[in-house]
Motif scaffolding. Structure first.
Motif, short mmCIF file in Angstrom:
data_model
loop_
_atom_site.label_atom_id
_atom_site.label_comp_id
_atom_site.label_asym_id
_atom_site.label_seq_id
_atom_site.Cartn_x
_atom_site.Cartn_y
_atom_site.Cartn_z
N TRP A 109 0.84 -1.20 0.00
CA TRP A 109 0.00 0.00 0.00
C TRP A 109 0.88 1.26 0.00
O TRP A 109 0.69 2.16 -0.80
N PHE A 110 1.87 1.29 0.89
CA PHE A 110 2.76 2.46 0.95
C PHE A 110 3.57 2.58 -0.34
O PHE A 110 3.78 3.68 -0.85
N GLU A 111 4.01 1.47 -0.88
CA GLU A 111 4.79 1.49 -2.12
C GLU A 111 3.95 2.06 -3.27
O GLU A 111 4.46 2.81 -4.10
N GLN A 112 2.68 1.73 -3.29
CA GLN A 112 1.79 2.21 -4.36
C GLN A 112 1.44 3.69 -4.19
O GLN A 112 1.38 4.43 -5.16
N HIS A 113 1.21 4.13 -2.96
CA HIS A 113 0.67 5.48 -2.73
C HIS A 113 1.69 6.52 -2.29
O HIS A 113 1.41 7.72 -2.38
N VAL A 114 2.83 6.11 -1.78
CA VAL A 114 3.88 7.06 -1.39
C VAL A 114 4.92 7.02 -2.50
O VAL A 114 5.90 6.29 -2.43
N ASN A 115 4.68 7.82 -3.52
CA ASN A 115 5.48 7.73 -4.74
C ASN A 115 5.99 9.10 -5.16
O ASN A 115 5.71 10.10 -4.50
N GLU A 116 6.72 9.13 -6.25
CA GLU A 116 7.30 10.39 -6.72
C GLU A 116 6.21 11.40 -7.10
O GLU A 116 6.38 12.60 -6.87
N ALA A 117 5.11 10.92 -7.65
CA ALA A 117 4.02 11.83 -8.03
C ALA A 117 3.44 12.55 -6.81
O ALA A 117 2.98 13.68 -6.92
N GLU A 118 3.51 11.90 -5.65
CA GLU A 118 3.02 12.49 -4.40
C GLU A 118 4.16 13.08 -3.58
O GLU A 118 4.01 13.35 -2.40
N HIS A 119 5.33 13.24 -4.21
CA HIS A 119 6.53 13.80 -3.55
C HIS A 119 6.93 12.99 -2.33
O HIS A 119 7.41 13.53 -1.34
#
Length: 109
Positions: free
Chosen positions: A16-26
């Motif tokens: 979940w964190f890998e999917q949502h805590v990404n470069e697009a979300e800084h």
């Protein structure tokens, strides 16, 4: 069996964190994810969410899901974003206070 179940839960949580805590979300975790009636991500965060994101990243490294280099990159990205946000906020806060004081002087004068 308990250890296997805990690792399964840990891997699913990291996913979940890998999917949502990404470069697009800084590299900042979203405040929430709405699944129904349609999937939507809240593009805001909180200090608690940031802490959980950093902790999940460290745990992913400890469990062997990511490399030391990925850990360093993700933590650096997150902390850089937070530092930049705080710098921008303090500048806006100073400007906002200065504008408020100037407006108060104009109305009082």
């Amino acid at each position: 069996a308990d250890a296997r179940e805990l690792r399964r839960i840990a891997r699913r949580t990291w996913s979940w964190f890998e999917q949502h805590v990404n470069e697009a979300e800084h590299r900042l975790p979203p405040d929430n994810l709405q699944e129904l009636p349609d999937a939507r991500v809240a593009h805001r965060t909180s200090p608690t969410n940031i802490g959980m994101g950093l902790l999940s990243t460290l745990t992913a490294y400890d469990l062997g899901y990511i490399s030391a280099a990925a850990l360093a990159d993700r933590v650096d990205d997150t902390l850089t974003t937070v530092a930049c946000s705080m710098s921008l906020m303090s500048r806006s806060c100073r400007r906002s206070r200065a504008t408020s004081r100037a407006s108060a002087r104009l109305t009082a004068g």
